[in-house]
Scaffold this active site. Structure first.
Site, PDB file in Angstrom:
ATOM      1  N   HIS A  19      44.587 -22.674 -40.132  1.00  0.00           N
ATOM      2  CA  HIS A  19      45.801 -22.400 -39.354  1.00  0.00           C
ATOM      3  C   HIS A  19      45.481 -21.829 -37.965  1.00  0.00           C
ATOM      4  O   HIS A  19      46.342 -21.224 -37.335  1.00  0.00           O
ATOM      5  CB  HIS A  19      46.723 -21.432 -40.113  1.00  0.00           C
ATOM      6  CG  HIS A  19      47.356 -22.058 -41.317  1.00  0.00           C
ATOM      7  ND1 HIS A  19      48.022 -21.345 -42.298  1.00  0.00           N
ATOM      8  CD2 HIS A  19      47.444 -23.357 -41.704  1.00  0.00           C
ATOM      9  CE1 HIS A  19      48.472 -22.170 -43.234  1.00  0.00           C
ATOM     10  NE2 HIS A  19      48.127 -23.393 -42.903  1.00  0.00           N
ATOM     11  N   ASN A  63      44.298 -17.523 -42.855  1.00  0.00           N
ATOM     12  CA  ASN A  63      44.539 -16.353 -41.999  1.00  0.00           C
ATOM     13  C   ASN A  63      44.084 -16.617 -40.577  1.00  0.00           C
ATOM     14  O   ASN A  63      43.045 -17.237 -40.344  1.00  0.00           O
ATOM     15  CB  ASN A  63      43.817 -15.128 -42.553  1.00  0.00           C
ATOM     16  CG  ASN A  63      44.336 -14.747 -43.931  1.00  0.00           C
ATOM     17  OD1 ASN A  63      45.395 -15.216 -44.326  1.00  0.00           O
ATOM     18  ND2 ASN A  63      43.593 -13.934 -44.656  1.00  0.00           N
TER      19      ASN A  63
HETATM   20  P1  OAD Z   1      52.066 -14.913 -48.257  1.00  0.00           P
HETATM   21  O1  OAD Z   1      52.654 -13.732 -47.591  1.00  0.00           O
HETATM   22  O2  OAD Z   1      52.955 -16.084 -48.512  1.00  0.00           O
HETATM   23  O3  OAD Z   1      51.430 -14.500 -49.661  1.00  0.00           O
HETATM   24  C1  OAD Z   1      50.569 -13.402 -49.760  1.00  0.00           C
HETATM   25  C2  OAD Z   1      50.067 -13.307 -51.200  1.00  0.00           C
HETATM   26  O4  OAD Z   1      49.143 -12.241 -51.255  1.00  0.00           O
HETATM   27  C3  OAD Z   1      51.161 -13.026 -52.236  1.00  0.00           C
HETATM   28  O5  OAD Z   1      50.988 -13.900 -53.356  1.00  0.00           O
HETATM   29  C4  OAD Z   1      50.897 -11.570 -52.642  1.00  0.00           C
HETATM   30  O6  OAD Z   1      51.196 -11.324 -54.017  1.00  0.00           O
HETATM   31  C5  OAD Z   1      49.401 -11.476 -52.411  1.00  0.00           C
HETATM   32  N1  OAD Z   1      48.961 -10.096 -52.122  1.00  0.00           N
HETATM   33  C6  OAD Z   1      49.595  -9.105 -51.443  1.00  0.00           C
HETATM   34  N2  OAD Z   1      48.844  -8.012 -51.374  1.00  0.00           N
HETATM   35  C7  OAD Z   1      47.681  -8.295 -52.017  1.00  0.00           C
HETATM   36  C8  OAD Z   1      46.511  -7.556 -52.307  1.00  0.00           C
HETATM   37  N3  OAD Z   1      46.329  -6.296 -51.921  1.00  0.00           N
HETATM   38  N4  OAD Z   1      45.528  -8.171 -53.020  1.00  0.00           N
HETATM   39  C9  OAD Z   1      45.671  -9.456 -53.434  1.00  0.00           C
HETATM   40  N5  OAD Z   1      46.759 -10.197 -53.195  1.00  0.00           N
HETATM   41  C10 OAD Z   1      47.749  -9.626 -52.496  1.00  0.00           C
HETATM   42  O7  OAD Z   1      50.792 -15.353 -47.395  1.00  0.00           O
HETATM   43  P2  OAD Z   1      50.001 -16.728 -47.407  1.00  0.00           P
HETATM   44  O8  OAD Z   1      50.009 -17.360 -48.742  1.00  0.00           O
HETATM   45  O9  OAD Z   1      48.691 -16.476 -46.758  1.00  0.00           O
HETATM   46  O10 OAD Z   1      51.166 -19.851 -41.931  1.00  0.00           O
HETATM   47  O11 OAD Z   1      50.889 -17.591 -46.414  1.00  0.00           O
HETATM   48  C11 OAD Z   1      50.503 -18.899 -46.106  1.00  0.00           C
HETATM   49  C12 OAD Z   1      50.931 -19.233 -44.714  1.00  0.00           C
HETATM   50  O12 OAD Z   1      52.319 -18.954 -44.544  1.00  0.00           O
HETATM   51  C13 OAD Z   1      50.274 -18.407 -43.625  1.00  0.00           C
HETATM   52  O13 OAD Z   1      49.011 -18.868 -43.250  1.00  0.00           O
HETATM   53  C14 OAD Z   1      51.243 -18.521 -42.484  1.00  0.00           C
HETATM   54  C15 OAD Z   1      52.519 -18.298 -43.260  1.00  0.00           C
HETATM   55  O14 OAD Z   1      53.667 -18.789 -42.719  1.00  0.00           O
HETATM   56  C16 OAD Z   1      51.605 -20.096 -40.688  1.00  0.00           C
HETATM   57  O15 OAD Z   1      52.087 -19.239 -39.958  1.00  0.00           O
HETATM   58  C17 OAD Z   1      51.457 -21.530 -40.264  1.00  0.00           C
END
Ligand code: OAD
Length: 236
Positions: free
Chosen positions: A107, A90
């Site tokens: 990131h 994040n």
């Molecule tokens: P994602 O949007 O890909 O995934 C978010 C995850 O959080 C999903 O698996 C949801 O099911 C989960 N989620 C949503 N609400 C939740 C809650 N209340 N409690 C627990 N889990 C929840 O986000 P990231 O995996 O962080 O990079 O994405 C990785 C990277 O992709 C980011 O750092 C960013 C993005 O593109 C860059 O911009 C370089």
């Protein structure tokens, strides 16, 4: 006995603070073309558009507050007798605002500015613009200090070293779609580290974890932290 914990957080840990995730329904990547706003090529083509995108992220972040998941991880860092390494994908600063220390922002951060010409870093103003000059070299090549697609995430040697020393790897609120972070679970398992996923629902990499617990981060993270701290004697 667990002594070294490595935690990886993603957008899901900040979702209940009002910051949108990327890939959930209505997420940021359904509203914006990531190639336009999160790649070096996109920035070269239209820096004003990219600054506007991140200025909006910065404003959202300023208006958000840490939620019980962030605070629980701070409690774990303070009270767990071993080491707790907190790695986040994040760009928000909610872990820090909840009191966590030594957070590894692989990131980058929305609060940082970077000069693409000389590498100087400084605190980002609330709104950045393509015409901003670097306070060190004076060039107008300033960008948010964010790692874009196609760039190498920060602090990888430190993260790899922490994973190799860990007894437990925990991924919280991440979809497991973006490498290298999505590969940490496999890397940990290859080193014999136990792995746990805490997420709203099983992620794309769920089957590679030893265990998964599912629900909102504000509930399942404090529950897990309470379990980890049960039996730990605290200073009175
Ligand atoms: P994602 O949007 O890909 O995934 C978010 C995850 O959080 C999903 O698996 C949801 O099911 C989960 N989620 C949503 N609400 C939740 C809650 N209340 N409690 C627990 N889990 C929840 O986000 P990231 O995996 O962080 O990079 O994405 C990785 C990277 O992709 C980011 O750092 C960013 C993005 O593109 C860059 O911009 C370089």
């Amino acid at each position: 006995m667990v002594q070294n914990i490595v935690i990886l957080t993603g957008a899901g840990v900040s979702a209940e603070s009002g910051l949108g995730t990327f890939r959930d329904e209505g997420g940021l990547w359904s509203q914006y073309d990531l190639k336009e706003v999160a790649t070096p090529k996109g920035f070269a083509l239209d820096p004003a558009k990219v600054h506007a995108f991140y200025n909006a992220r910065r404003l959202n972040c300023l208006m958000a507050a840490p939620n019980p998941a962030h605070f629980a991880l701070t409690t774990l860092q303070r009270q767990f007798p071993g080491t707790v390494t907190l790695v986040t994908q994040n760009i928000d600063d909610l872990h820090e605002r909840a009191g966590s220390t030594g957070v590894i922002h692989m990131h980058g951060t929305i609060t940082g500015a970077l000069c693409a010409a000389c590498g100087h870093r400084w605190d980002a103003p609330r709104a950045m613009a393509a015409t901003d000059a670097c306070p060190s070299c004076g060039k107008t090549a300033t960008r948010p200090d964010i790692v874009w697609f196609g760039e190498i995430p920060y602090h990888m040697p430190e993260i790899d070293a922490a994973l190799m020393q860990a007894d437990l790897f925990v991924a919280i609120g991440t979809s497991g779609s973006v490498y290298p972070a999505a590969g940490f679970v496999a890397e940990a398992r290859a080193c014999g580290v136990r792995t746990l996923e805490l997420n709203l629902e099983p992620s794309e990499t769920a089957r590679t974890f030893d265990e998964g617990r599912y629900g909102p981060a504000s509930k399942i993270v404090p529950d897990w932290v309470a379990e980890m701290l049960a039996g730990v004697s605290r200073p009175t």
